[in-house]
Design an enzyme around this catalytic site. Sequence first.
Site, mmCIF file in Angstrom:
data_model
loop_
_atom_site.group_PDB
_atom_site.id
_atom_site.type_symbol
_atom_site.label_atom_id
_atom_site.label_comp_id
_atom_site.label_asym_id
_atom_site.label_seq_id
_atom_site.Cartn_x
_atom_site.Cartn_y
_atom_site.Cartn_z
ATOM 1 N N CYS A 280 -56.498 -6.544 -47.144
ATOM 2 C CA CYS A 280 -56.104 -7.087 -45.855
ATOM 3 C C CYS A 280 -54.642 -7.523 -45.892
ATOM 4 O O CYS A 280 -54.206 -8.209 -46.824
ATOM 5 C CB CYS A 280 -57.004 -8.267 -45.492
ATOM 6 S SG CYS A 280 -56.528 -9.090 -43.957
ATOM 7 N N CYS B 22 -52.778 -11.611 -46.078
ATOM 8 C CA CYS B 22 -52.397 -12.420 -47.240
ATOM 9 C C CYS B 22 -51.890 -11.507 -48.355
ATOM 10 O O CYS B 22 -52.411 -10.410 -48.551
ATOM 11 C CB CYS B 22 -53.591 -13.212 -47.777
ATOM 12 S SG CYS B 22 -54.331 -14.364 -46.604
ATOM 13 N N CYS C 288 -37.180 -18.910 -39.798
ATOM 14 C CA CYS C 288 -38.374 -18.218 -40.293
ATOM 15 C C CYS C 288 -37.987 -17.063 -41.203
ATOM 16 O O CYS C 288 -38.810 -16.200 -41.491
ATOM 17 C CB CYS C 288 -39.222 -17.719 -39.121
ATOM 18 S SG CYS C 288 -38.367 -16.568 -38.023
#
Length: 403
Positions: free
Chosen positions: A56, A59, A357
């Site tokens: 996935c 993560c 960010c």
Amino acid sequence: MTAASEIIRIAAKGDGVTADGRHVPLSAPGDRLSAEGGLIHGPHHTDPPCKHFPLCGGCQLQHLDQESLAAYVRDRVVGALAGQGVAAEQILPAHISPERSRRRAALRAVRFGKKLHLGFSSENSHRVVDMEMCEILHPALFALTEPLRALVHDLVEDRRAAQVKMTLTDQGIDLLLENVGADGLSVAERLTGFAQFHGLARLSVDEGFGPQTRWEPEPVTVSFGGVPVPFPPFAFLQATVDGEAALVEAVRQAVGASGIIADLFSGLGTFALSLGEGRAVYAAEAARDAVLALKSAGNRVQRKLVADHRDLFRRPLVPAELDRFEAVILDPPRAGAREQVLQLAQSRVPVIAYVSCNPGSFARDAKLLVEAGYRLETVQPVGQFRWSTHVELVGVFRPVPLP
């Protein structure tokens, strides 16, 4: 076994790195390479809590313990600054958001005949990992994934992908479905029934012409500093309440008791409203819907707030405008804020709180400020995208004192 075979750090994209520069996927500091090329786990390697890891794409770092994860987040910032030759006076310990705290997510839904896959894509792939569990999503969002499979199954064309976007708001879950077929009375009734049964705050559908609201029993809002702000469908919002609080607190410490402040790239007002009570705030933002929402919220609670619809890439504030403020906050997108920073570098603003960010673009902008006579006083790294390589931070700049 030599010291060169030991993993000594985690690189920016998540691979472990040995002392002699070899990159080893899914390794942790303290792991060692065996003579046969296998990986011997060390004290910082932990069992991933999710069955879908590492396929996935949500993560990349679930195999790291808390200590190594925090060190990775901090080192991302240190490394980016070092690459630009910028030294911070103090880099604070990283703040890491807890598991199951993500309040917004964009999932993909792909149908293969009778089977619908719903989840995050694998990293650098179009493959959708069908989500059976998730250790990052808020439980309220994950609980909706199974009912969503039944809802969108017939709305997605075979072997085509749709987007399922969810956000936790003041009123509950705001759901936006993109690239689905939602024409006809029966589909409209299904959507309304689904929203009503699951207590959604809002359900919107985008068939390629922008979000169209199908269910919204009361106006949807998100709150900053106790002030509710109208929330456009899947508008930008910090990923976790915890991470947002850490960023706001770092900015609060920076601006202190400053009088009039500017919040540049203000969005819906995360900082303008959280820090604006009792002082005048100028907020600038290019997204028109965000500006109108912030203006409406500020007027309703009678804040001393001016919300300006302004593209700071094309029309940054110039020194004559900036010098009116006692503090400037800027929270640009991932590309950074070069155009605005070049103007700040020529200003006399006493304190700049830069929320980023992207450590890379932050470091490039930081270099411009430092070369112009500012010092990077502190940096607060924040890992609100737990177990991912996405790192945020707050850097505080003040003018170098005159001799």
